[in-house]
Design a protein around this motif. Structure first.
Motif, PDB file in Angstrom:
ATOM      1  N   THR A  28      20.728  22.391 -19.305  1.00 56.66           N
ATOM      2  CA  THR A  28      21.315  22.183 -20.025  1.00 56.66           C
ATOM      3  C   THR A  28      21.346  22.167 -21.367  1.00 56.66           C
ATOM      4  OG1 THR A  28      22.841  21.030 -18.105  1.00 56.66           O
ATOM      5  CG2 THR A  28      23.368  20.634 -20.475  1.00 56.66           C
ATOM      6  N   GLU A  29      20.308  21.046 -21.772  1.00 57.00           N
ATOM      7  CA  GLU A  29      19.814  20.911 -23.253  1.00 57.00           C
ATOM      8  C   GLU A  29      19.303  22.275 -23.882  1.00 57.00           C
ATOM      9  OE1 GLU A  29      17.516  17.642 -25.541  1.00 57.00           O
ATOM     10  OE2 GLU A  29      18.046  17.251 -23.796  1.00 57.00           O
ATOM     11  N   LEU A  32      22.146  24.906 -24.631  1.00 59.97           N
ATOM     12  CA  LEU A  32      23.000  24.233 -25.395  1.00 59.97           C
ATOM     13  C   LEU A  32      22.642  24.979 -26.863  1.00 59.97           C
ATOM     14  CD1 LEU A  32      25.663  22.784 -26.027  1.00 59.97           C
ATOM     15  CD2 LEU A  32      24.292  20.574 -26.613  1.00 59.97           C
ATOM     16  N   THR A  58      28.717  20.734 -26.744  1.00 60.96           N
ATOM     17  CA  THR A  58      28.213  19.222 -26.122  1.00 60.96           C
ATOM     18  C   THR A  58      27.294  19.627 -24.956  1.00 60.96           C
ATOM     19  OG1 THR A  58      30.366  18.957 -24.919  1.00 60.96           O
ATOM     20  CG2 THR A  58      30.260  17.908 -27.101  1.00 60.96           C
ATOM     21  N   LYS A  59      26.626  18.687 -24.743  1.00 64.72           N
ATOM     22  CA  LYS A  59      25.792  18.777 -23.630  1.00 64.72           C
ATOM     23  C   LYS A  59      27.062  18.523 -22.117  1.00 64.72           C
ATOM     24  CE  LYS A  59      21.824  16.668 -24.809  1.00 64.72           C
ATOM     25  NZ  LYS A  59      20.848  15.336 -24.569  1.00 64.72           N
ATOM     26  N   GLU A  60      27.866  17.851 -22.311  1.00 70.39           N
ATOM     27  CA  GLU A  60      28.708  17.853 -21.153  1.00 70.39           C
ATOM     28  C   GLU A  60      29.739  19.127 -20.994  1.00 70.39           C
ATOM     29  OE1 GLU A  60      31.383  16.346 -18.013  1.00 70.39           O
ATOM     30  OE2 GLU A  60      29.380  15.697 -18.934  1.00 70.39           O
ATOM     31  N   ARG A  63      27.046  21.247 -19.326  1.00 73.52           N
ATOM     32  CA  ARG A  63      26.823  20.951 -17.953  1.00 73.52           C
ATOM     33  C   ARG A  63      28.102  21.522 -17.087  1.00 73.52           C
ATOM     34  NH1 ARG A  63      28.449  17.551 -14.651  1.00 73.52           N
ATOM     35  NH2 ARG A  63      29.931  16.332 -16.228  1.00 73.52           N
TER      36      ARG A  63
END
Length: 185
Positions: A28-29, A32, A58-60, A63
Motif C-alpha cells: 500500500t504505502e 501510493l 490516501t493510504k485508505e 488499500r
C-alpha cells in the motif's frame, strides 16, 4: 502454465531491472507513490474502469484498490502484479493482465495495463516489463494477442512497445484509441 493455474499459484517474474510479484496489502504505502503521482496518472489505462482514473491520494483509498485487485484475482477476473525495482526493492507501480472474453474481434485477446511512477516511465523499465509479458503471458493467459495502451505523449512507452514488436492497432479498441498490439508467434 494454464489459465487456471495462474489463478491458483500466481508466479513471480524477474527481469533485468524489475520483478513482478502479485500485489499485496503490504504494498500500500509503496504503491501510493505511484498512484498519487499526478504526472503519472495520464499514462494509466483506465479505459472501461467505471470512471476510476487511479489517482489515489490516501493510504485508505490505495488499500481499497488493492483489496479489489485481490478480490478480482480470487474470482479470476484479472491479476495485478507489483513492479519492484531489483536493485532497491522500490515499488514502482503495477501491471494488470487478463484474458478478454467478448463478442467482438478482440475475443481471446489479453489486455495489459502498465501503471508506473512518472520517474520510471522509461524505455528500459517498460521494455523489461514487456519482455516478461511477451515471454510468459501468451501461454499463461491463453491469448492470441496482447493489447496495451500508450497515449501519444507516452514517447518512452511507445519506444519500448515498438522495440518489443508491438505496433499501433490503427483502429478503436471498443470505443478507445491509442492501443498497441503484439500477436502470438
Amino acid at each position: 502454465m494454464t489459465l487456471q493455474n495462474i489463478y491458483t499459484n500466481c508466479p513471480i517474474y524477474k527481469g533485468s531491472f524489475i520483478s513482478l510479484r502479485q500485489t499485496k496489502l503490504e504494498d500500500t504505502e509503496g504503491l501510493l507513490n505511484c498512484y498519487s503521482d499526478e504526472k503519472a496518472v495520464p499514462f494509466f489505462n483506465s479505459d472501461n474502469c467505471n470512471g476510476d482514473n487511479f489517482h489515489y491520494t490516501t493510504k485508505e483509498r490505495m488499500r481499497q484498490a488493492i483489496e479489489f485487485w485481490n478480490f478480482s484475482y480470487i474470482h479470476k477476473y484479472f491479476i495485478r502484479w507489483t513492479i519492484i525495482l531489483n536493485d532497491t526493492n522500490e515499488k514502482l507501480g503495477t501491471i494488470e493482465m487478463f484474458h478478454r472474453i467478448a463478442d467482438d474481434e478482440f475475443n481471446h485477446y489479453g489486455l495489459l495495463r502498465i501503471d508506473l511512477q512518472s520517474h520510471y516511465e522509461t524505455e528500459p523499465i517498460i521494455s523489461d516489463i514487456l519482455q516478461i509479458a511477451n515471454n510468459n503471458f501468451f501461454d499463461a493467459f491463453d491469448v492470441k494477442a496482447i493489447l496495451t495502451k500508450a497515449i501519444p505523449a507516452a514517447s518512452e512507452r511507445i519506444l519500448a512497445l515498438t522495440n518489443q514488436g508491438y505496433y499501433p492497432l490503427g483502429r478503436k479498441f471498443m470505443i478507445y484509441d491509442d492501443y498497441y498490439m503484439l500477436e502470438k508467434k
